[in-house]
Design an enzyme around this catalytic site. Sequence first.
Site, short mmCIF file in Angstrom:
data_model
loop_
_atom_site.label_atom_id
_atom_site.label_comp_id
_atom_site.label_asym_id
_atom_site.label_seq_id
_atom_site.Cartn_x
_atom_site.Cartn_y
_atom_site.Cartn_z
N ASN A 1 -17.28 27.42 -22.80
CA ASN A 1 -17.92 26.56 -21.84
C ASN A 1 -17.74 26.53 -20.36
O ASN A 1 -16.48 26.97 -20.12
CB ASN A 1 -17.52 24.92 -22.35
CG ASN A 1 -17.93 24.85 -23.81
OD1 ASN A 1 -19.04 25.18 -24.24
ND2 ASN A 1 -17.42 24.15 -24.60
N THR B 1 -39.34 27.69 -8.92
CA THR B 1 -40.04 26.48 -8.22
C THR B 1 -40.32 25.55 -9.66
O THR B 1 -40.74 26.04 -10.58
CB THR B 1 -40.94 26.45 -7.31
OG1 THR B 1 -42.23 26.90 -8.13
CG2 THR B 1 -40.78 27.44 -6.13
N HIS B 2 -39.81 24.39 -9.54
CA HIS B 2 -39.81 23.32 -10.83
C HIS B 2 -39.52 23.85 -12.03
O HIS B 2 -39.85 23.80 -12.98
CB HIS B 2 -41.65 23.33 -11.14
CG HIS B 2 -42.22 23.01 -9.79
ND1 HIS B 2 -42.61 21.67 -9.12
CD2 HIS B 2 -43.02 23.73 -8.86
CE1 HIS B 2 -43.45 21.67 -8.23
NE2 HIS B 2 -43.61 23.03 -8.01
N TYR C 1 -9.08 -6.34 12.92
CA TYR C 1 -8.38 -5.79 11.69
C TYR C 1 -8.51 -7.11 10.55
O TYR C 1 -8.33 -8.24 10.72
CB TYR C 1 -7.14 -5.42 11.77
CG TYR C 1 -6.54 -4.97 10.38
CD1 TYR C 1 -6.47 -3.78 10.12
CD2 TYR C 1 -5.61 -5.84 9.82
CE1 TYR C 1 -5.99 -3.34 8.87
CE2 TYR C 1 -4.93 -5.49 8.61
CZ TYR C 1 -5.11 -4.28 7.99
OH TYR C 1 -4.60 -3.86 6.95
N LYS D 1 -7.88 3.48 2.23
CA LYS D 1 -7.11 4.62 2.08
C LYS D 1 -7.53 5.25 0.67
O LYS D 1 -7.61 6.72 0.68
CB LYS D 1 -5.70 4.58 2.59
CG LYS D 1 -5.57 4.39 3.86
CD LYS D 1 -3.96 3.72 4.10
CE LYS D 1 -3.99 2.97 5.20
NZ LYS D 1 -4.97 1.63 5.12
N GLN E 1 -7.25 -2.05 4.54
CA GLN E 1 -6.21 -1.34 3.46
C GLN E 1 -6.81 -0.45 2.23
O GLN E 1 -6.42 0.51 2.02
CB GLN E 1 -5.07 -2.43 3.13
CG GLN E 1 -4.16 -1.53 2.23
CD GLN E 1 -2.97 -2.41 2.12
OE1 GLN E 1 -2.16 -2.76 3.13
NE2 GLN E 1 -2.73 -3.00 0.80
N SER F 1 0.81 -1.44 -0.03
CA SER F 1 -0.03 -0.10 -0.03
C SER F 1 0.77 1.26 0.16
O SER F 1 0.43 2.37 0.08
CB SER F 1 -0.59 -0.10 1.30
OG SER F 1 -0.12 -0.23 2.48
N GLU G 1 -18.93 22.29 -14.77
CA GLU G 1 -19.17 20.65 -15.08
C GLU G 1 -18.48 19.78 -14.52
O GLU G 1 -19.03 18.64 -14.01
CB GLU G 1 -19.37 20.74 -16.71
CG GLU G 1 -20.34 21.48 -17.51
CD GLU G 1 -19.98 21.28 -19.01
OE1 GLU G 1 -19.62 20.39 -19.50
OE2 GLU G 1 -20.44 22.57 -19.60
N LYS H 1 -18.21 29.22 -29.07
CA LYS H 1 -18.39 28.41 -27.67
C LYS H 1 -17.46 28.98 -26.41
O LYS H 1 -16.31 29.14 -26.59
CB LYS H 1 -17.96 27.00 -27.73
CG LYS H 1 -19.08 26.26 -28.62
CD LYS H 1 -20.23 26.03 -27.98
CE LYS H 1 -20.14 24.39 -27.42
NZ LYS H 1 -21.40 24.17 -26.49
N ASN I 1 -1.53 -2.53 13.07
CA ASN I 1 -3.09 -2.47 13.05
C ASN I 1 -3.45 -1.14 13.90
O ASN I 1 -4.34 -0.15 13.39
CB ASN I 1 -3.85 -3.45 13.73
CG ASN I 1 -3.43 -4.89 12.90
OD1 ASN I 1 -3.00 -4.67 11.84
ND2 ASN I 1 -3.91 -6.14 13.39
N SER J 1 -14.45 25.49 -27.71
CA SER J 1 -14.47 24.35 -28.54
C SER J 1 -13.47 23.95 -29.44
O SER J 1 -13.00 25.10 -30.04
CB SER J 1 -15.99 24.18 -28.99
OG SER J 1 -15.96 23.29 -30.18
N1 ARG Z 1 -0.95 -1.37 5.22
C1 ARG Z 1 -1.92 -1.70 6.06
C2 ARG Z 1 -3.17 -0.96 5.92
O1 ARG Z 1 -2.99 -0.12 5.58
C3 ARG Z 1 -1.34 -1.55 7.42
C4 ARG Z 1 -1.81 -2.51 8.55
C5 ARG Z 1 -1.47 -3.86 8.17
N2 ARG Z 1 -1.45 -4.89 9.17
C6 ARG Z 1 -1.54 -6.05 9.26
N3 ARG Z 1 -1.53 -6.93 10.14
N4 ARG Z 1 -1.31 -6.58 7.87
O2 ARG Z 1 -4.14 -1.54 6.41
#
Ligand code: ARG
Length: 456
Positions: free
Chosen positions: A285, A155-156, A317, A325, A322, A23, A290, A283, A110, A277
């Site tokens: 835009n 309205t509408h 966990y 993120k 993961q 990650s 948008e 144009k 964790n 455009s």
């Molecule tokens: N890269 C992991 C995450 O983003 C970190 C935690 C990993 N923990 C594990 N026991 N594999 O969640």
Amino acid sequence: MSKMWAGRTDGVTEKLADDFNSSIHFDSRMYKQDITGSMTHAQMLAKQGIISQEDADALVDGLAGILADLQSGMLAIDMSCEDIHMFVEAELTKRLGDVGKRLHTARSRNDQVALDIRMYLREQIDLICGYVQELLAAITEKAETYKDAIMPGYTHLQRAQPITFGHHLMAYAMMLLRDLDRLGDCRKRMNFSPIGSCALAGTTYPIDREYEAEHLGFDGVCRNSLDGVSDRDFCAELLSDLSILMMHLSRFSEEVILWCSWEFRFVSLSDAYTTGSSIMPQKKNADMAELVRGKTGRVYGDLMGLLTTLKGLPLAYNKDMQEDKESIFDAVDTVKMCLQVFTGMLKTMTANRDAMKRAAQKGFINATDLADYLVKKGLPFRSAYKISGQLVGLCIEKNTVLDDLPLETYKEYSELFEEDLYQEIALETCVNKRTSQGGTSVASVEDQIAYVKTLL
Ligand code: ARG
């Protein structure tokens, strides 16, 4: 390459599995939080007599060195590491030798990752709130400029009653105030420290969780270690708040796009915030609006993705987590961009008072006021409503407007009509008599602007 967690297994994994598992290409952005958290952790371990003060000092210095080197560009993050936590620990051990290996006492990745995301996101919330405040300032400034610019209120999407452009803009200010409030609430619930939950069950070491929480700026600790490592409510909550914020920007964008059209021509955007455009020379835009509208779907997707990932996960966990993120980072990045672009676009946008006024003059939007005129002269509202409606019908038939019907015609419908009706149904009167709190009169809009300004 053998892993830091080699032991039970030889730690040698397939390259494909490594890439899939890692990650670091998205969690490396949390390096500052990871290092700060680790410094506090080392200090806590020494304070509790779990490691020596000498080792803790070396760890803190080592971590400070890594942070400085990353910030100056002297040190690059090694993308072959599994995640940012592994990278920092490996680099520390490279620099300090065995002492580096003491850092991870009474801790797990964790609780470490849960800590890092909370620290990262609360900072992001503060940044986002800053951008919302800048947008609010731009809105109130525009509203001030156009507090007397009459336009049709809809309205509408049918012309309904006259309002001012300032009044319309201030509606968005109220939405954004609620967004600020929601983000503040989210930050409050997020600001509890999971560190010390360890892998899931807590630890046998005599740690001081309150100390770490306080030193890292938290309001308290997560009270259950299983929850501490598996809770991602704060991500789902932030994504919900960001989705609502984007919904507001999207509605605003949609209106800007409509207003820019040749059919409306209520506003014009600065060239700096429009595009042309490649084929149609005429144009101009509203691409920025948008895109903000379009990116709203993306943020909703981030929310749905995370909720779906979390659904059905057993405690505590799981590696699925993961996946939190990328969606939360994407949403945060997208919202920050959208807010800045939208603010720039709005600041440089000008309104076309004449086009707005012209549109307001043609849709019988003073028909309510005509009915109210009769009510004030004693007629029950329903009867007045009917007469006003009949007069609108007559105008449509004769291709004219209420303001241009002669008094004799009015008298045929009710003896209560007098010369003063024309003044009563003039657009300026319609607007400025709506002095009720939150209404469209210049005075009411000024109150709204003042209210928002006191909160900023
Ligand atoms: N890269 C992991 C995450 O983003 C970190 C935690 C990993 N923990 C594990 N026991 N594999 O969640």
